[in-house]
Design an enzyme around this catalytic site. Structure first.
Site, PDB file in Angstrom:
ATOM      1  N   ASP A 481      72.942  65.482  65.875  1.00 44.10           N
ATOM      2  CA  ASP A 481      73.165  65.767  67.284  1.00 44.10           C
ATOM      3  C   ASP A 481      71.860  65.672  68.068  1.00 44.10           C
ATOM      4  O   ASP A 481      70.757  65.731  67.508  1.00 44.10           O
ATOM      5  CB  ASP A 481      73.773  67.167  67.443  1.00 44.10           C
ATOM      6  N   ASP A 551      82.011  65.225  74.158  1.00 48.27           N
ATOM      7  CA  ASP A 551      82.277  66.651  74.000  1.00 48.27           C
ATOM      8  C   ASP A 551      83.571  67.055  74.702  1.00 48.27           C
ATOM      9  O   ASP A 551      84.039  68.179  74.526  1.00 48.27           O
ATOM     10  CB  ASP A 551      81.115  67.476  74.567  1.00 48.27           C
TER      11      ASP A 551
END
Length: 735
Positions: A481, A551
């Site tokens: 990430d 997301d």
């Protein structure tokens, strides 16, 4: 084996060609490279595009030449430099030792070689054997400074693709600063084109925008240090009538994960000047005598079969000649991620209960997200400390991983290797590792700061920490990430006159760290992520065969996000999860079957607490998982068609077809329900018109020609918003 690249000595014309495309350019007066054509294959060229000689007022001429009818300002070119009497935005700018920025690049020769060279330190498309491509290197030189520009063109034998990049070599006696070095230039004449770009935002990535190109300079860019949520490194140039299935489309995709710049400049003669490459913003690369600089690669695609044809060319190329992982065509596991189930609030026992439910439902992998390391109970600490948090895992991480494996699931683990917290042992030991401008306070984002990945010692530290976790063999998957963009741009080991290299050196450092990981752990599936889709690009695909698309896990929002993504990237690159309803990002209430149908567009996963689900929803998950396993290979690797784009429309539809055209999966989504709905149809694509196909749900049989030309009515008046239907067809001998 036929030649792919030819040079006509008499006409001074290069012709790159295969059965699909031709790319033509010539050597004009003054050693100027003139762009002629890129499009559908032609057998040959007989000079019909020799540029007309006209005296163009206020467009100057070659140095020392009084011929007013030839100007580099108006000639459609392949590459240009500042100071060439060309008033367009140049492809390259070089600041000389004397302060000037003038170069005059002229043709100085060429080489043709089989195969495709690797680009040092950079991801790029590749070949598996030299017979499948040829590479042309055209040398441009500036006599005064000794600078040489090698323009690299690779054409594949069986793909409608041209790969372009540039290598700059300083053969002079003085250092210079490259202030711009585009990877390609292409000037187009006589085309009224529109541009399709992929702008967006965090949780709202890659929303296709189609715009008519008018006179002036139009820039598509990122200045955020990454390819970004805000503007993907891709542009398509299309005819106004081009749609999903017909019309000309030219794709330009940059294989790079940092600051990028696409310049589309329509000039006073209605000619379109296109350059693509690293963003010149805050870029300056010191090139010492004997040194060279390699630009990232641009993958140019041409299709006369509309956007689907362009997309399918990119999908095939990325899958088979960019992604290198052993997983590139293997079934991607169905996973559950604990993030939206627990956030930072978990214990080993709490996670085990999710694992137990996952086993019952047929899920294949458990992914442990943020919060397992350092002393991290929120997002204020511990980034950079990749040691197991003993309070949460008193018996060690391997103990928990062994439990996951014991339940028959694979084990995945989240890292954010590029970031550091003030509250971390790493910062206390090495405060200089944090990227910051001397004397200034660095700016936080999501309560975290950026590691200076341009420095080898920083990369070594993170790599060594990660290997201590990964060498035990307990981790099957990594989610890499990056939850902020770059700021405080400064590399502490560079002198003042090289600080313009910081952005690019960061990206090179990122690639180096990723390369070391995939080399050492070829059996670990690496998934990219940057707050979702903030670094969804072909450069990262070279290391990560799949990337978290956004997301935003809401199924209806995902329709446009996933459609925009599919214009360039194969569906197996897109991880797409079923999450709770109401959705945590936008509060939308969406049926469970619709959430599953949309998530099955890519690599299916779940982002929720399985232990808190109703029995009905658990049964739905179990059925979704079982159904997806039946179609997984086709969903992930079949030829992808957009049937109805979800732009300014109440519908979306897509399908995948097997290579042998014996099987297809179709998904349709009706977004809003109406009391008096219009009747709509869905027509399929890519089937064999001479085969019959059985709808496995109903047992009905249809001809492939029927399904593609007549189509079928979409479900009418479902009396609920956000409804989806999936169809599964198989070829049959029945009539």
């Amino acid at each position: 084996m036929s030649e792919l690249i030819e040079f006509d000595e008499k006409q001074q014309v290069f012709h790159l060609h295969n059965q699909e495309i031709s790319y033509l350019f010539s050597v004009e007066k003054g050693g100027t490279l003139c762009h002629l054509y890129f499009g559908k294959r032609v057998r040959g060229y007989h000079g019909e595009l020799t540029y007309p000689r006209l005296d163009r007022g206020f467009s100057g001429n070659l140095p020392g030449d009084l011929d007013r009818t030839f100007s580099r300002d108006t000639l459609p070119k392949e590459y240009s430099g500042a100071g060439e009497m060309d008033y367009h935005s140049p492809a390259t700018i070089v600041r000389q030792a004397n302060g000037s920025n003038a170069v005059f690049l002229h043709y100085a020769g060429y080489e043709i070689a089989p195969g495709k060279p690797k680009l040092p330190g950079l991801p790029a498309a590749y070949v598996e054997n030299d017979d499948e491509a040829e590479t042309l290197t055209v040398k441009l030189a500036d006599d005064l400074t000794g600078l040489e520009y090698d323009l690299l063109y690779t054409i594949y034998r069986d793909r409608g693709v041209i790969a372009r990049s540039v290598r700059v070599v300083n053969k002079g006696k003085e250092s210079v600063h490259l202030e711009k070095a585009a990877s390609m230039q292409m000037d187009l004449v006589g085309r009224d084109l529109e541009a399709i770009t992929l702008p967006g935002a965090h949780v709202n990535e890659r929303h296709p925008q189609r715009s008519r190109l008018t006179q002036g300079r139009h820039v598509v860019e990122s200045r955020r240090g990454t390819s970004s949520h805000q503007m993907n490194p891709f542009v398509a140039l299309v005819d106004p009538k081009t749609d999903e299935f017909s019309g000309d489309a030219w794709g330009l995709a940059l294989v790079y994960s940092g600051n990028h710049e696409f310049e589309l400049e329509k000039d006073q003669l209605d000619q379109l000047h296109v350059t693509v490459g690293i963003n010149e913003y805050n870029f300056s690369w010191k090139l010492t005598p004997g040194a060279s600089f390699q630009t990232p690669e641009v993958l140019l695609v041409y299709s006369n079969a509309g956007l689907n044809g362009m997309s399918q060319t990119y999908h095939s190329l990325i899958l088979d000649r960019v992604i290198r992982s052993k997983f590139k065509r293997s079934p991607r596991p169905i996973l559950v991620n604990n993030w939206e189930a627990t956030y930072f609030d978990f214990t080993e026992d709490k996670l085990k209960s999710i694992v137990d439910e996952a086993k019952k439902l047929g899920i294949e992998m458990f992914v442990l997200d943020d919060g397992w390391f350092g002393h991290r109970d929120d997002d204020n600490s511990s980034l950079g400390d990749w040691q197991v948090y003993e309070k949460k895992f008193p018996q060690g991480l391997k103990h928990f991983a062994d439990y996951v494996h014991g339940q028959g699931l694979k084990f995945g683990l989240w890292f954010e290797p590029e970031m550091i917290s003030f509250d971390s042992d790493l910062y206390r030991a090495h405060p200089d590792y944090l990227m910051h401008v001397p004397g200034r306070k660095p700016s936080p984002s999501r309560n975290q700061y950026v590691l200076d990945l341009g420095r080898k010692e920083v990369r070594d530290n993170i790599f060594d920490q990660m290997t201590k976790i990964l060498d035990g063999g307990s981790v099957d998957y990594i989610k890499w990430d990056m939850n902020r963009h770059l700021s405080d741009i400064y590399e502490s080991d560079l002198p003042a006159d090289q600080q313009g290299e910081t952005y690019h050196r960061y990206v090179l450092g990122l690639y180096d760290l990723a390369e070391r990981l995939v080399d050492r752990y070829p059996d670990i599936l690496l998934e990219g992520c940057s707050g979702g889709g903030g670094r969804f690009d072909i450069g990262m695909a070279y290391y990560c065969p799949q990337i978290w698309a956004s997301d935003n896990s809401d199924a209806i929002a995902r329709l446009v996000i996933q459609y925009g993504t599919s214009l360039v990237y194969p569906q197996s690159m897109m991880t797409s999860h079923v999450s709770v309803s109401p959705n945590e990002q936008n509060g939308r209430i969406t049926p469970f079957d619709t959430r599953g149908a949309v998530a099955m567009c890519g690599d299916l996963g779940y982002e929720l607490d399985l232990t808190k689900m109703s029995d009905e929803d658990k049964a739905a998950v179990k059925q979704q998982v079982a159904d997806y396993k039946q179609i997984r290979e086709l969903a992930q690797y079949g030829k992808f068609y957009t049937l109805k784009a979800p732009l300014d429309s109440n519908e979306a539809a897509w399908m995948t077809v097997s290579d042998d055209q014996n099987e297809a999966v179709v998904t349709t989504v009706n977004i809003m329900s109406y009391a008096q709905p219009y009747l709509t149809k869905t027509k399929l694509a890519g089937l064999d018109p001479d085969k019959n196909y059985e709808d496995l749900a109903t047992g009905k049989v249809y001809g492939g020609d029927e399904l593609m030309n007549l189509g079928f009515y979409d479900p009418a008046a479902p009396h609920k918003d956000f409804s989806a239907k999936r169809y599964h067809f198989k070829a049959t001998d029945q009539k």
